[in-house]
Design a protein around this motif. Structure first.
Motif, PDB file in Angstrom:
ATOM      1  N   TRP A 234       0.816  -1.220   0.000  1.00  0.00           N
ATOM      2  CA  TRP A 234       0.000   0.000   0.000  1.00  0.00           C
ATOM      3  C   TRP A 234       0.853   1.276   0.000  1.00  0.00           C
ATOM      4  CZ3 TRP A 234      -0.175  -3.893   3.673  1.00  0.00           C
ATOM      5  CH2 TRP A 234       0.571  -3.672   4.844  1.00  0.00           C
ATOM      6  N   LEU A 235       2.138   1.132   0.304  1.00  0.00           N
ATOM      7  CA  LEU A 235       3.027   2.290   0.270  1.00  0.00           C
ATOM      8  C   LEU A 235       3.615   2.539  -1.127  1.00  0.00           C
ATOM      9  CD1 LEU A 235       5.001   1.863   3.631  1.00  0.00           C
ATOM     10  CD2 LEU A 235       2.978   3.270   3.157  1.00  0.00           C
ATOM     11  N   GLY A 236       3.378   1.621  -2.031  1.00  0.00           N
ATOM     12  CA  GLY A 236       3.972   1.743  -3.368  1.00  0.00           C
ATOM     13  C   GLY A 236       3.062   2.425  -4.371  1.00  0.00           C
ATOM     14  N   ILE A 237       3.668   2.973  -5.381  1.00  0.00           N
ATOM     15  CA  ILE A 237       2.959   3.479  -6.573  1.00  0.00           C
ATOM     16  C   ILE A 237       3.589   2.774  -7.763  1.00  0.00           C
ATOM     17  CG2 ILE A 237       2.409   5.482  -8.002  1.00  0.00           C
ATOM     18  CD1 ILE A 237       2.632   7.227  -5.525  1.00  0.00           C
ATOM     19  N   ASN A 238       2.800   1.940  -8.420  1.00  0.00           N
ATOM     20  CA  ASN A 238       3.340   0.969  -9.376  1.00  0.00           C
ATOM     21  C   ASN A 238       3.483   1.564 -10.777  1.00  0.00           C
ATOM     22  OD1 ASN A 238       3.784  -1.319 -11.062  1.00  0.00           O
ATOM     23  ND2 ASN A 238       2.844  -2.625  -9.500  1.00  0.00           N
ATOM     24  N   ALA A 239       4.743   1.810 -11.169  1.00  0.00           N
ATOM     25  CA  ALA A 239       5.001   2.361 -12.505  1.00  0.00           C
ATOM     26  C   ALA A 239       4.713   1.335 -13.596  1.00  0.00           C
ATOM     27  CB  ALA A 239       6.451   2.835 -12.596  1.00  0.00           C
ATOM     28  N   LEU A 240       4.878   0.050 -13.286  1.00  0.00           N
ATOM     29  CA  LEU A 240       4.565  -0.975 -14.277  1.00  0.00           C
ATOM     30  C   LEU A 240       3.078  -0.997 -14.587  1.00  0.00           C
ATOM     31  CD1 LEU A 240       5.383  -3.291 -16.112  1.00  0.00           C
ATOM     32  CD2 LEU A 240       5.240  -4.827 -14.131  1.00  0.00           C
ATOM     33  N   ASP A 241       2.240  -0.745 -13.579  1.00  0.00           N
ATOM     34  CA  ASP A 241       0.805  -0.653 -13.845  1.00  0.00           C
ATOM     35  C   ASP A 241       0.520   0.432 -14.877  1.00  0.00           C
ATOM     36  OD1 ASP A 241       0.134  -2.663 -12.118  1.00  0.00           O
ATOM     37  OD2 ASP A 241      -0.525  -1.345 -10.481  1.00  0.00           O
TER      38      ASP A 241
END
Length: 444
Positions: A230-237
């Motif tokens: 939940w702390l991440g922001i997924n660039a692959l998404d």
């Protein structure tokens, strides 16, 4: 960052409606009738053909050496030296490193005054599959045409240049030369490309698409993919969303449009939320206006993916120069068709189409700037083995390919001397070009 949009959705609708109007109007080829101009004359063509035939062993050696040591764009150091060596052996001193490009070449014969025609050579290869686009043959054709025509040009009070253009496959060498002023004093130009099978391109020539490249890097925030996702922001998404959205866009683009891309960076490890991911897309269209519109639409998709995923997007449009749609000169193509006929090769009828989707070439940029042609000639072998197929490279050093190379060199040289010798032909070529709109330079 990308250039400002060209007008948004309303502008796109206007461009598409105009394309639809043109495409629904019956299109007829400019005409497959023979050229009505005298050109340089039969005796000059015969002399040229004999000179090219005498050059055939040297041209075969050149094409074979390039095949054996392929070099990719802007790294064609050995290849350009091979071209220079053949020219020097035949009394022409070339300039290697012309136009500010280390692997570009320039050679010139004639007075330096009067009409000026350029023959263009390519010699870059494809990564991993060598000369699978046949640029080794393009180099042989161009050198043969230039050297075969040189003695005749010297008698005409005209000028003939050979321009070696690097990085057609990956860097837009011809556009770099255009920007350096390399075509400012040239009145017309030509080159010949190898093709599958045994046929030449039709008299109308080939209409290729323009292409622009769009690189995007999304940046997010790394996190443990299992412990604290939940702390991440997924660039692959973001990249996946962009790729899928481009795929959805495809059903609403023109028949002359193409979009295709790859993911170039998808993250470092599965248990780390990717903080950076990248993709590269090629955007193609058969006309300049529709190419601009399609680029805008794809950029919007890439921006939308960033908004949807909470990432930031770094978008780079045209990391190399854009390639423009090819617009060949019909009058010069007629001279090419006639010259091939003299060598016993026929050109097929021209298709009744206004534009087409397909591959791209930076020769399109030249045809938008001066009258020029880019015909193709079949080199034999299976028609299913096309350029950019690994087996096509091997086909370029077969006897049928060398025969096609020699005929193409004679035909290309004939176009050059016809243009330089015949003022009426030049006037017709210029009038056709002016009717199309004259010189065009791409401005982002």
């Amino acid at each position: 960052m990308p250039a400002p949009r060209s007008g948004g959705a309303n502008h796109a609708q206007e461009v598409y409606l105009e394309y639809q109007r043109r495409s629904r109007t019956p299109q007829t080829p400019p005409g497959d009738e023979p050229s009505r101009f005298a050109g340089a004359g039969a005796d000059a063509h015969t002399k040229l053909g004999r000179s090219v035939d005498d050059l055939r062993p040297a041209l075969e050696t050149l094409a074979t050496r390039l095949y054996e040591a392929p070099e990719i764009g802007f790294a064609e150091h050995g290849s350009v030296r091979e071209l220079a060596a053949v020219l020097i052996q035949h009394g022409v001193e070339p300039e290697v490193g012309a136009y500010g490009l280390e692997t570009a070449l320039r050679a010139q014969v004639g007075t330096g005054n009067g009409p000026h025609f350029a023959i263009l050579a390519e010699y870059d290869a494809l990564p991993g599959i060598g000369h699978a686009c046949g640029h080794n043959l393009i180099a042989g054709i161009a050198v043969g045409a230039f050297l075969g025509a040189a003695p005749i040009v010297r008698e005409l009070g005209a000028t003939l240049s050979l321009i070696g253009t690097p990085a057609e496959e990956n860097g837009g060498g011809k556009e770099h030369i255009l920007r350096a002023g390399g075509f400012d004093e040239i009145h017309a130009a030509a080159m010949v490309h190898p093709a599958a099978g045994a046929k030449a391109s039709p008299i109308w020539g080939e209409r290729t698409t323009g292409v622009r490249r769009i690189a995007v890097t999304y940046r997010g925030r790394a996190a443990h993919a299992a412990g604290e996702p939940w702390l991440g922001i997924n660039a692959l998404d973001a990249v996946v969303s962009a790729y899928q959205s481009v795929a959805q866009l495809r059903q609403h683009i023109l028949p002359i449009d193409r979009v295709h891309g790859i993911i170039t960076d998808g993250g470092a490890a599965p248990n780390v939320v990717p903080e950076q991911a990248s993709a590269l897309f090629y955007v193609r269209s058969g006309e300049i206006d529709t190419l601009r519109v399609l680029m805008d639409r794809v950029v919007d998709v890439l921006r939308g993916a960033a908004l949807a995923t909470g990432t930031t997007a770094e978008i780079e449009v045209d990391p190399v120069p854009p390639y423009l749609p090819l617009e060949p000169s019909v009058e010069l193509m007629r001279r090419w068709a006639g010259a091939l006929g003299e060598r016993g090769r026929e050109t097929p009828p021209s298709p009744a189409v206004a534009a087409q989707a397909g591959p791209s070439t930076d020769m399109g940029n030249v045809t938008q700037f001066i009258p020029a042609i880019h015909p193709s000639i079949g080199i034999g072998g299976p028609e299913t083995v096309h350029p950019h197929h690994a087996a096509f490279a091997d086909q370029t050093v077969q006897p049928s390919a060398f025969a096609a190379m020699t005929d193409a060199a004679a035909g290309l040289g004939a176009v050059a001397i016809d243009y330089l010798a015949d003022g009426a032909l030049r006037a017709a070529v210029d009038a056709e070009f002016a009717a199309r709109g004259g010189r065009y330079r791409w401005e982002s």
